[in-house]
Design an enzyme around this catalytic site. Structure first.
Site, PDB file in Angstrom:
ATOM      1  CG  ASP A 162      -2.039   0.957   1.167  1.00 52.10           C
ATOM      2  OD1 ASP A 162      -2.091   1.745   0.197  1.00 52.10           O
ATOM      3  OD2 ASP A 162      -2.893   0.936   2.064  1.00 52.10           O
ATOM      4  CG  ASP A 170      -5.079   6.763  -2.695  1.00 51.67           C
ATOM      5  OD1 ASP A 170      -4.161   6.377  -1.936  1.00 51.67           O
ATOM      6  OD2 ASP A 170      -6.240   6.319  -2.599  1.00 51.67           O
ATOM      7  CG  ASP A 211      -6.161  -5.057   1.472  1.00 52.70           C
ATOM      8  OD1 ASP A 211      -5.848  -4.618   2.596  1.00 52.70           O
ATOM      9  OD2 ASP A 211      -6.665  -4.323   0.589  1.00 52.70           O
ATOM     10  CB  CYS A 240     -12.647 -25.853   8.798  1.00 53.59           C
ATOM     11  SG  CYS A 240     -11.171 -24.842   8.546  1.00 53.59           S
ATOM     12  CB  CYS A 281      -7.587 -24.539   9.049  1.00 54.68           C
ATOM     13  SG  CYS A 281      -8.350 -24.464  10.689  1.00 54.68           S
ATOM     14  CB  CYS A 295     -10.648 -27.171  12.018  1.00 54.84           C
ATOM     15  SG  CYS A 295     -11.501 -25.590  12.312  1.00 54.84           S
ATOM     16  CG  HIS A 349     -10.762 -21.196  11.808  1.00 50.98           C
ATOM     17  ND1 HIS A 349     -11.245 -22.339  11.203  1.00 50.98           N
ATOM     18  CD2 HIS A 349     -11.803 -20.314  11.817  1.00 50.98           C
ATOM     19  CE1 HIS A 349     -12.520 -22.174  10.884  1.00 50.98           C
ATOM     20  NE2 HIS A 349     -12.879 -20.944  11.241  1.00 50.98           N
TER      21      HIS A 349
END
Length: 369
Positions: A93, A147, A266, A304, A306, A309, A335
């Site tokens: 950014d 900006d 994002d 899930c 992950c 989990c 997670h």
């Protein structure tokens, strides 16, 4: 162009897109969610863990790295990829949003922005040229143009002058951009005014940027207004370049953003709420501190895949929060990030298979904010 977008599939009913984003550090599938590593780290997780869960591009922030440890130091260390040990994509950014959020601590001029450091109160200055030079020191795959982020609400005259300044700054960023081995995206502003959004979209899209972002949304406006302005904006954006909606990361907004033709997103949301005990699931959110999970020996979400989990229960995670153990932050962050990354992969697959509208309808029917 070293950064370019390749369209793979498009949903006929909505305009949702599946594509490939070509960058100096790989080719990445869109639509995508980019975890935020503001200070060259995604809070509580390692780059290796991010790669394992399928992260493709990480966002880091020029404003913070400019102040600490300094972008020249990072350049000396071998640039940001080596400094943080991340070998995939990095988008930085410009620092514009962070300067905007300083409020009374900054002064905007045509030349740039004067502000005081949040670290020590020292006087600092950022301009389009300094921001681009700093990002080129960092060596990010994609630099963002400097900006001015318009607050909500803002009156029309302020929004008009600010939008015109952003266009002038964008042209200065193009001129300052020297690294032909790295890409640069422009940012559309315009506040909540459709005519200014159209004007900004057409002006920024006409410049030789590698991609185009929509800024100044998700700054406090109602979701319906955000979707309306986004839809107005994307219709004026080039189809042959990546489209990036900045600062959006809740599942409902991701679905609606993709439905309006956005490719990249994002947000700090998944990591920030994890530190407060909030886990993200397909039907909404779970406060892991709640007593109802004291003897709940199921994973956060049974479907899930992950790491959290697969290995830990709601009861254990609640215990960690109640005991103020730092592992709680890590487990729920893992997670939440995995959830959003997989959610984007599922959306992409729905677009490719031609059933995105059904995916969107089913999700929104069951999701509770």
């Amino acid at each position: 162009m070293v950064v370019n977008y390749e369209l793979v599939a498009e949903d006929r009913k909505t305009g949702a897109r599946a594509g490939l984003l070509h960058t100096p550090h790989g080719v990445f599938k869109t639509p995508m969610f980019m975890p935020v590593g503001t200070q060259a780290t995604v809070k509580t997780v390692t780059p290796e863990e991010l790669e394992e869960m399928g992260a493709q591009i990480i966002l880091s922030n020029t404003y913070h790295l400019f102040l600490r440890p300094g972008t020249e130091l990072i350049h000396e260390a071998g640039e940001l990829h080596r400094f943080m040990n991340w070998n995939k994509g990095i988008l930085t950014d410009s620092g514009g949003f962070q300067v905007f959020s300083l409020g009374a601590m900054r002064k905007i001029t045509e030349e740039g922005v004067y502000f005081r450091s949040f670290l020590d109160g020292s006087k600092q200055f950022l301009s389009p040229e300094i921001s681009i030079r700093a990002q080129e020191d960092l060596g990010s795959d994609i630099a963002m143009a400097f900006d001015e982020c318009i607050p909500y609400p803002a009156d029309y005259e302020y929004a008009r002058k600010s939008t015109e300044r952003t266009t002038r700054w964008a042209k200065r960023c193009i001129k300052a951009h020297q690294r032909t081995d790295r890409g640069i995206f422009g940012i559309i502003q315009g506040g909540m005014y459709k005519d200014l959004r159209k004007q900004s979209a057409m002006e920024i899209s006409s410049l030789p940027f590698d991609g185009v972002a929509v800024g100044g949304l998700s700054v406090g406006e109602p979701h319906d207004l955000m979707y309306d302005i986004l839809e107005e904006t994307t219709q004026w954006m080039p189809k042959g370049k990546a489209r990036y909606l900045m600062g959006v990361g809740t599942p409902d907004c991701l679905v609606e953003g993709v439905a309006r033709g956005v490719d990249m997103f994002d947000c700090v949301f998944p990591t920030r709420v994890a530190r407060n005990g909030m886990a993200m699931i397909h039907t909404g959110r779970m406060n892991m501190k709640n007593k109802q999970y004291e003897r709940d020996f199921r994973p956060i979400e049974e479907s899930c895949g992950c790491y959290t989990c697969r290995n830990y229960t709601r009861a254990y995670i609640r215990h960690l929060y109640k005991s103020e153990e730092l592992l709680a932050f890590r487990l729920v962050t893992i997670h939440n990030l995995y959830f959003l990354l997989q959610f984007m992969r599922d959306m992409r697959e729905a677009i490719v298979q031609g059933n995105f509208s059904e995916f969107r309808e089913h999700f929104m029917e069951h999701y509770k904010q």
